[in-house]
Each structure stands twice: as structure tokens, then as C-alpha cells.
Design a protein around this motif. Structure first.
Motif, PDB file in Angstrom:
ATOM      1  N   VAL A   1      50.956  39.531 -47.783  1.00 55.32           N
ATOM      2  CA  VAL A   1      50.579  39.112 -49.131  1.00 55.32           C
ATOM      3  C   VAL A   1      50.532  37.587 -49.234  1.00 55.32           C
ATOM      4  O   VAL A   1      49.634  37.023 -49.881  1.00 55.32           O
ATOM      5  N   PHE A   2      51.472  36.918 -48.578  1.00 57.09           N
ATOM      6  CA  PHE A   2      51.461  35.445 -48.588  1.00 57.09           C
ATOM      7  C   PHE A   2      50.178  34.908 -47.959  1.00 57.09           C
ATOM      8  O   PHE A   2      49.557  33.984 -48.483  1.00 57.09           O
TER       9      PHE A   2
ATOM     10  N   THR B   1      47.178  32.729 -49.980  1.00 59.87           N
ATOM     11  CA  THR B   1      46.939  31.340 -49.567  1.00 59.87           C
ATOM     12  C   THR B   1      45.683  31.192 -48.714  1.00 59.87           C
ATOM     13  O   THR B   1      45.417  30.110 -48.177  1.00 59.87           O
ATOM     14  N   GLY B   2      44.894  32.275 -48.566  1.00 64.02           N
ATOM     15  CA  GLY B   2      43.651  32.199 -47.809  1.00 64.02           C
ATOM     16  C   GLY B   2      43.836  32.175 -46.309  1.00 64.02           C
ATOM     17  O   GLY B   2      42.937  31.769 -45.575  1.00 64.02           O
TER      18      GLY B   2
ATOM     19  N   TYR C   1      56.798  29.803 -52.513  1.00 66.15           N
ATOM     20  CA  TYR C   1      55.427  29.400 -52.836  1.00 66.15           C
ATOM     21  C   TYR C   1      55.108  29.712 -54.300  1.00 66.15           C
ATOM     22  O   TYR C   1      54.444  28.917 -54.983  1.00 66.15           O
ATOM     23  N   LEU C   2      55.566  30.845 -54.800  1.00 64.64           N
ATOM     24  CA  LEU C   2      55.322  31.205 -56.194  1.00 64.64           C
ATOM     25  C   LEU C   2      55.964  30.209 -57.154  1.00 64.64           C
ATOM     26  O   LEU C   2      55.378  29.863 -58.189  1.00 64.64           O
ATOM     27  N   PHE C   3      57.165  29.737 -56.820  1.00 63.38           N
ATOM     28  CA  PHE C   3      57.813  28.718 -57.656  1.00 63.38           C
ATOM     29  C   PHE C   3      57.035  27.403 -57.613  1.00 63.38           C
ATOM     30  O   PHE C   3      56.932  26.705 -58.628  1.00 63.38           O
TER      31      PHE C   3
ATOM     32  N   PHE D   1      46.981  35.588 -56.920  1.00 65.70           N
ATOM     33  CA  PHE D   1      46.583  36.778 -56.175  1.00 65.70           C
ATOM     34  C   PHE D   1      46.892  38.021 -57.009  1.00 65.70           C
ATOM     35  O   PHE D   1      47.446  37.931 -58.110  1.00 65.70           O
ATOM     36  N   GLY D   2      46.552  39.207 -56.477  1.00 64.83           N
ATOM     37  CA  GLY D   2      46.755  40.456 -57.202  1.00 64.83           C
ATOM     38  C   GLY D   2      48.216  40.716 -57.531  1.00 64.83           C
ATOM     39  O   GLY D   2      49.032  40.875 -56.608  1.00 64.83           O
TER      40      GLY D   2
END
Length: 449
Positions: free
Chosen positions: A66-67, A71-72, A176-178, A201-202
Motif C-alpha cells: 500500500v505504501f 507513493t507511486g 508517511y501519513l503523518f 490513496f484508496g
């Protein structure tokens, strides 16, 4: 993991640093995605998979999927599933597999009629290759993982290392979310799933992997925290991961994570001595208080919107007609397609365009059970029965697998709201098939410390 020289804390810091580096320099995500299988291949070939290193590598890939997507870093949407399949094959090459695992070969064969039907009924405008890959690679990934792990003997301590391998990149995701969205209050305006709090992202898939992370760090907290510093670190990780899971406003992953934790506590309570039962009861109470604290803080940060979300209300407090975010309509459409085509189904991957007749638009399935029924018909029913029953039969002779129920429930709940879009439910399902020997020594000098 005898050759690992990093400590548990240093690995956590490294994965937090990875999040920061990729947030600052996004192109590093593709470098990261490339390095994981390269380093994993080196480790497996060097050790010749002596200690099932492929499971550590595959677990890490599952945790990072998911990460990489947000982040592509993924080279395509199925990148991680393909890599997991590759490492399962590599593991079989070095360590063979149980002949009894043929049951999952049978499951794979049951997918073939649906693929043949799809090829025959697809119109010229349909990208049949894309449709088949999108819908069948998840089940195929589950097959390969299950064949490799079927009754494979492993210690409970090694199983926890695999669980941690999934957990480290989930730390990266959380950090990363923070960084991506430090202030939840600024972006929450309604009760719908929130892409801003989900790293762009989803939310469904982010919630799913964070829900798994909740279980990872809860199990690490109560079973493998032998010092005060580790208790504090794992407790903080549990809080942060849980908070970020909740504020995605996608309920499926959070509910799955909570139920996994409850299942583990119930199993521990059931198998504990009288003396330890009181300790498990105390953990229940403490976890309840912790959950209340996290929920109260989240409610404050979202101005009460999170409570409305879980009460199935909109921002104005009005009751929503549907309870599953529109998934009921998709399930109803799938059931209608199944009853119209009960034997062969409508063909693998054909559900998306055929739902257009009843829903007015092309909608992908979120429920793997209804998708298997509509697209594979009778063969789908047989396949699902195999998936449901085989782990339970194995567990009757392998009750040392303390995580069995949690893993099985995670798979079952996840395929009902997120199908097999990511590799996590397929891999975790297969973990439930392992033959576990409980061995938790006081000193873990040869393991992550």
C-alpha cells in the motif's frame, strides 16, 4: 534471523527514515520498490531458504504494498502480487512443499472455466487480458502462498518474525501519513472515506493494511515486549497506527484489526492457566481503556464526524440508506448474475461491465465471495468451500497456532469489503495453514531485540 545485526528499535527508526526520505524525494519510492525483491533474492539464495526466508521477504512485500502504491513506487498495480508469487516459487524450489497441498491446485483449476467463459463472451471493446489479471491474480497469489505454507513446520517465534516483517513497512506507511497530512481537523468535512487522511490513496486499502498493523503491534506488545522500553515503543506504535487507521474513515480495516485482537485475546485466555487468566482479563480492560482514549481523541480531531461515520450517518446526522457504502447494490447485482448463470457464471472479470445493466455504470466488485459466485458459478461455490473449510480442518490438529483465528478472520472480513485487491489477505490466509510449534523462550538473543 540469526544474521540480522540490527536491533528492533534501529529497524523501526530506519523505516521511519524511509518514509521521510520518500516524502522529500518521491522518486526514491521506485528505487525502494526495486531494492526489496533484489535484496530479498540475495538473502534467499545465500541461505538457500534454510529458515523459510522467502516468508520474511514475502511478508515484507505484503506490508509495503500500500505504501508503494500511494507513493507511486509500484511498477504496476499487480507488482507485489507477482513478486510474492515469485518468492513462493523460489521457496518451493529450495524447500519443496507438501503433497497434501494439491487441494489448492484444485482451487486454481476451478478458476479455469471462468477464464474460458470470459474469453468467449468478451466483446471487442473489453481488454480481456487486463480483466483476467485484475480479477484472478489475487486468487492465484493465494494459491501459491497456500501451497508453499500448507502444513509447513515453523516455530511461533519465527512466525512472529514474519508478522514483524509485515509490520516494519506499515510503520513507514504510518509515518508517511503523518507527513502527508499532519492535521486531520483541516481536511475532515464529512463522513465519507477520506483520501487526504489516507495519503491520497484508496482509504479502503490503507485502512486494511493499517488494521493489520494494529494486530502486528498489539501481538508484539503483549507477547514479545520483555522490557519497559519495548512496552512503551509498541504501545505508542499501536496507538499511532490505530489512530491513522480510524481517520481514513474506512471502517473495514479497523473493524478487522479490532476483531483480530479480540480473537487473539480469547485464544490466549482459553489456553491460559488459572493464574494467567486474570492477567489476560486485565489486558482486556487496559485495551478497552486504550481504545476509548484513542476514540475520544479521534472524535475531537474530527469534530465528531467519526462517530457519525460508524453510526452510518452523514455529516448532518441523517441515517444513510445503505450500510456498506454502496456495496449492497453490487452484491445484489452479483447474486442476480449468479442466479441467471448458476453453472458456468458470467466469466472471470466480466462482472464489472455486466453490472452496468443493473447499476447504470461499470463498478468493480468489492466482495470476493459475490464475485466468485457471479463470475465462476458452481465452480466458484466449490472453490469458496475449499478456502473456508481446509484451514479449519488443519486447525483441529494444530491448535498451537495461536494466531490462526486472527489470520482466518482477517482474510474472511477483508475479502468481504476489499476483495483481493492487495496481497495481504491472500498471504495472511496462507499463514493460517502453517504448522506451529509454540516456543517462546525468555531470552531471544537470536531474534530481533
Amino acid at each position: 534471523m540469526k544474521n540480522i545485526k540490527f536491533t528492533y528499535i534501529s529497524l523501526l527508526l530506519i523505516h521511519a527514515a524511509i518514509a521521510l526520505a520518500i516524502f522529500v524525494l518521491p522518486f526514491l519510492s521506485k528505487v525502494y520498490a526495486l531494492l526489496i525483491p533484489v535484496i530479498g533474492f540475495f538473502i534467499v539464495t545465500r541461505t538457500r531458504n534454510k529458515n523459510n526466508e522467502v516468508l520474511l521477504v514475502a511478508g515484507y512485500l505484503v506490508g509495503v504494498e500500500v505504501f508503494l502504491r500511494m507513493t507511486g513506487g509500484n511498477f504496476n498495480n499487480e507488482y507485489v502480487k507477482v513478486m510474492v508469487i515469485f518468492f513462493m516459487l523460489l521457496g518451493m524450489l529450495y524447500s519443496n512443499f507438501s503433497s497434501n497441498s494439491f487441494i489448492y491446485v484444485l482451487f486454481a483449476l476451478l478458476l479455469i472455466p471462468g477464464a474460458i467463459v470470459a474469453i468467449n463472451v468478451a466483446d471487442l471493446d473489453t481488454d480481456i487480458k487486463k480483466a483476467l489479471v485484475f480479477n484472478l491474480l489475487g486468487p492465484i497469489c493465494l494459491c501459491f502462498c497456500s501451497i508453499y505454507m500448507f502444513q509447513r513446520k515453523i516455530t511461533f517465534l519465527n512466525l512472529q518474525n514474519i508478522v514483524l516483517a509485515m509490520g516494519f513497512p506499515i510503520v513507514t506507511t504510518t509515518v508517511y501519513l503523518f507527513l502527508y497530512n499532519p492535521s486531520v481537523r483541516d481536511v475532515v468535512t464529512g463522513t465519507q472515506s477520506n483520501f487526504e487522511t489516507s495519503g491520497g490513496f484508496g482509504p479502503n486499502q490503507v485502512s486494511t493494511i493499517l488494521g493489520l498493523g494494529m494486530f502486528v503491534f498489539f501481538s508484539q506488545l503483549i507477547l514479545f515486549s520483555k522490557s519497559k522500553i519495548k512496552i512503551i515503543i509498541n504501545g505508542v506504535l499501536l496507538i499511532f497506527v490505530s489512530y491513522r487507521a480510524i481517520v481514513t474513515f474506512s471502517r473495514g480495516g479497523v473493524i478487522a484489526g479490532v476483531i483480530m485482537i479480540i480473537c487473539l485475546l480469547v485464544i490466549l485466555y482459553y489456553f491460559s492457566s488459572k493464574k494467567n487468566k486474570s492477567k489476560i482479563g486485565l489486558i482486556f480492560i487496559l485495551m478497552g481503556l486504550l481504545a476509548l482514549g484513542i476514540w475520544t481523541y479521534t472524535s475531537f480531531q474530527t469534530r465528531g464526524m467519526i462517530e457519525k461515520r460508524y453510526a452510518n450517518k452523514d455529516a448532518r446526522g441523517r441515517e444513510k440508506k445503505d450500510h456498506l457504502g454502496g456495496r449492497e447494490a453490487i452484491i445484489d447485482a452479483d447474486l442476480k448474475l449468479f442466479f441467471d448463470n448458476p453453472i458456468m457464471g458470467i466469466g472471470a472479470g466480466m462482472g464489472k461491465e455486466m453490472r452496468k445493466d443493473s447499476l447504470g455504470e461499470e463498478v468493480a466488485a468489492h466482495n470476493e465471495i459475490s464475485r466468485m459466485l457471479s463470475e465462476h458459478g458452481l465452480f466458484g461455490i466449490i472453490g469458496l468451500l475449499l478456502l473456508f473449510l481446509v484451514p479449519i480442518v488443519l486447525y483441529t490438529n494444530n491448535q498451537n497456532h495461536l494466531y490462526f483465528l486472527s489470520f482466518y478472520i482477517f482474510w474472511l472480513l477483508t475479502i468481504n469489503h476489499a476483495a483481493l485487491r492487495i496481497a495481504a489477505p491472500a498471504f495472511v490466509y496462507a499463514l493460517a495453514l502453517l504448522s506451529i510449534k509454540v516456543q517462546i523462550p525468555e531470552k531471544t538473543s537470536n531474534n530481533l531485540k
